[in-house]
Design an enzyme around this catalytic site. Sequence first.
Site, PDB file in Angstrom:
ATOM      1  N   PRO A   1       1.113  -0.930  -0.092  1.00 59.43           N
ATOM      2  CG  PRO A   1      -1.201  -1.691   1.855  1.00 59.43           C
ATOM      3  CD  PRO A   1       0.626  -2.010   0.683  1.00 59.43           C
TER       4      PRO A   1
ATOM      5  CE  LYS B   1       0.424   5.701  -9.849  1.00 58.47           C
ATOM      6  NZ  LYS B   1      -1.023   4.825 -10.788  1.00 58.47           N
TER       7      LYS B   1
ATOM      8  CE  LYS C   1      -0.584   5.402  -1.764  1.00 59.38           C
ATOM      9  NZ  LYS C   1      -0.197   3.980  -2.163  1.00 59.38           N
TER      10      LYS C   1
HETATM   11  P1  NAD Z   1      -4.151  -3.774  -1.580  1.00 64.09           P
HETATM   12  O1  NAD Z   1      -4.757  -3.173  -0.099  1.00 64.09           O
HETATM   13  O2  NAD Z   1      -5.351  -4.148  -2.153  1.00 64.09           O
HETATM   14  O3  NAD Z   1      -3.320  -4.457  -1.410  1.00 64.09           O
HETATM   15  C1  NAD Z   1      -2.323  -4.311  -0.522  1.00 64.09           C
HETATM   16  C2  NAD Z   1      -1.881  -5.418  -0.173  1.00 64.09           C
HETATM   17  O4  NAD Z   1      -0.392  -5.310   0.444  1.00 64.09           O
HETATM   18  C3  NAD Z   1      -2.992  -5.900   0.870  1.00 64.09           C
HETATM   19  O5  NAD Z   1      -3.264  -7.079   0.605  1.00 64.09           O
HETATM   20  C4  NAD Z   1      -2.058  -5.985   2.390  1.00 64.09           C
HETATM   21  O6  NAD Z   1      -2.520  -6.758   2.458  1.00 64.09           O
HETATM   22  C5  NAD Z   1      -0.904  -6.077   2.087  1.00 64.09           C
HETATM   23  N1  NAD Z   1       0.036  -6.047   2.952  1.00 64.09           N
HETATM   24  C6  NAD Z   1       0.266  -4.692   3.327  1.00 64.09           C
HETATM   25  N2  NAD Z   1       1.925  -4.796   4.447  1.00 64.09           N
HETATM   26  C7  NAD Z   1       1.948  -6.080   4.005  1.00 64.09           C
HETATM   27  C8  NAD Z   1       3.291  -6.962   4.343  1.00 64.09           C
HETATM   28  N3  NAD Z   1       3.789  -6.405   5.681  1.00 64.09           N
HETATM   29  N4  NAD Z   1       3.462  -8.026   4.083  1.00 64.09           N
HETATM   30  C9  NAD Z   1       2.321  -8.678   2.711  1.00 64.09           C
HETATM   31  N5  NAD Z   1       1.929  -8.186   2.540  1.00 64.09           N
HETATM   32  C10 NAD Z   1       1.064  -6.563   2.706  1.00 64.09           C
HETATM   33  O7  NAD Z   1      -3.996  -2.507  -2.317  1.00 64.09           O
HETATM   34  P2  NAD Z   1      -3.914  -2.529  -4.252  1.00 64.09           P
HETATM   35  O8  NAD Z   1      -4.967  -1.504  -4.924  1.00 64.09           O
HETATM   36  O9  NAD Z   1      -3.403  -3.380  -4.584  1.00 64.09           O
HETATM   37  O10 NAD Z   1      -2.765  -1.306  -4.575  1.00 64.09           O
HETATM   38  C11 NAD Z   1      -1.795  -1.549  -4.164  1.00 64.09           C
HETATM   39  C12 NAD Z   1      -0.514  -0.579  -5.157  1.00 64.09           C
HETATM   40  O11 NAD Z   1      -0.848  -0.422  -6.167  1.00 64.09           O
HETATM   41  C13 NAD Z   1      -0.729   0.598  -4.121  1.00 64.09           C
HETATM   42  O12 NAD Z   1       0.298   1.289  -3.470  1.00 64.09           O
HETATM   43  C14 NAD Z   1      -2.079   1.158  -4.591  1.00 64.09           C
HETATM   44  O13 NAD Z   1      -1.395   2.912  -4.836  1.00 64.09           O
HETATM   45  C15 NAD Z   1      -1.058   0.704  -6.187  1.00 64.09           C
HETATM   46  N6  NAD Z   1      -2.049   1.357  -7.440  1.00 64.09           N
HETATM   47  C16 NAD Z   1      -3.286   0.801  -7.523  1.00 64.09           C
HETATM   48  C17 NAD Z   1      -3.878   0.489  -8.234  1.00 64.09           C
HETATM   49  C18 NAD Z   1      -5.819   0.516  -8.335  1.00 64.09           C
HETATM   50  O14 NAD Z   1      -6.505   0.816  -8.961  1.00 64.09           O
HETATM   51  N7  NAD Z   1      -5.926  -0.284  -7.218  1.00 64.09           N
HETATM   52  C19 NAD Z   1      -3.703   1.049  -9.240  1.00 64.09           C
HETATM   53  C20 NAD Z   1      -2.870   1.571  -9.806  1.00 64.09           C
HETATM   54  C21 NAD Z   1      -1.416   1.902  -8.542  1.00 64.09           C
END
Ligand code: NAD
Length: 294
Positions: free
Chosen positions: A66, A169, A244
């Site tokens: 995250p 980004k 964010k």
């Molecule tokens: P999400 O919250 O669905 O997934 C993040 C995962 O990381 C969670 O499942 C969480 O349990 C895991 N996590 C956290 N700490 C951890 C640790 N110490 N060890 C192992 N796992 C851990 O978020 P997302 O939507 O998958 O986004 C991930 C990244 O991608 C973010 O930085 C977000 O800004 C970026 N992003 C998201 C999107 C989107 O549309 N969702 C688009 C572009 C970029």
Amino acid sequence: MAKIGFIGLGNMGLPMAKNLVMAGHEVTGFDLIEECISGLVGAGGRGGERIEDCVLGVNAIITMLPEGKHVDSVYGSGILGSAAKDTLLIDCSTIDVDTARSVGEKAKNLGYNMVDAPVSGGTGGAEAGTLTFMVGGTENSFNLAKPYLDVMGKNIVHAGGMGNGQAAKICNNMILGISMIAVSESFAMAEKLGLSAQNLFDITSSSSSQCWAMTSYLPVPGPVPASPANKDYQPGFTAAMMAKDMKLARDAAISSGQKTELADSALQMYERFLAEGGSSKDFSAIYKMINNSS
Ligand code: NAD
């Protein structure tokens, strides 16, 4: 085929890891949430019980976490120093430039090849394997990472040294966050002036104000059938995620000494929208808050 450790199997990470499995790689995944791990196992991957299971004996480690604090802690206490020195490190999370550069510097000093490779394209792009990757790191690290990124994405762009992927980004999303509000304010004003959304769209979509937030993602229901506005603003890209990224833009503005007055105002508006309960809606739903204000 390579052995890959994948840490962070959330909305983005899980479909990305599944695409690596489908391409024939041996992927071991770890997440703090058990169902995320079972999702990967169900798709033919391996489930790790702890971070070390994704770190030892692999060719590459990919993280999709995250925020910067998660990346700092996972690399600081679980990857750097534990992984073999020839393990390629790829962080795909969207985080602040300063953390990306400090983690990258520690990795480099320990002898690792590492890139920051944040993505655009959302969960749809992650599932379809059509993400855009903005990559920061040395030419050599970029070339090593590209074959893995090619499996998960369509456009893989080298943006320069470590942290430049995050810089690209953040700058991109800063424009998007501001332009969504500009489109929302104009379409809300047009309605009050007696001009229909369709009429305004027909003119502006081929005029000088044309932009992605208007032509591909119009926040007003009607003219763009695929936009979240026609699906009760189901995300897409949540308002919480946009807030964010606008905070990351503010932090980058402060640390680089660049004044960003429009972005500062836009962040305040997204924060107000979250406080009013909009965090899990698509970010384009900010149009409703704007349209209701006078
Ligand atoms: P999400 O919250 O669905 O997934 C993040 C995962 O990381 C969670 O499942 C969480 O349990 C895991 N996590 C956290 N700490 C951890 C640790 N110490 N060890 C192992 N796992 C851990 O978020 P997302 O939507 O998958 O986004 C991930 C990244 O991608 C973010 O930085 C977000 O800004 C970026 N992003 C998201 C999107 C989107 O549309 N969702 C688009 C572009 C970029």
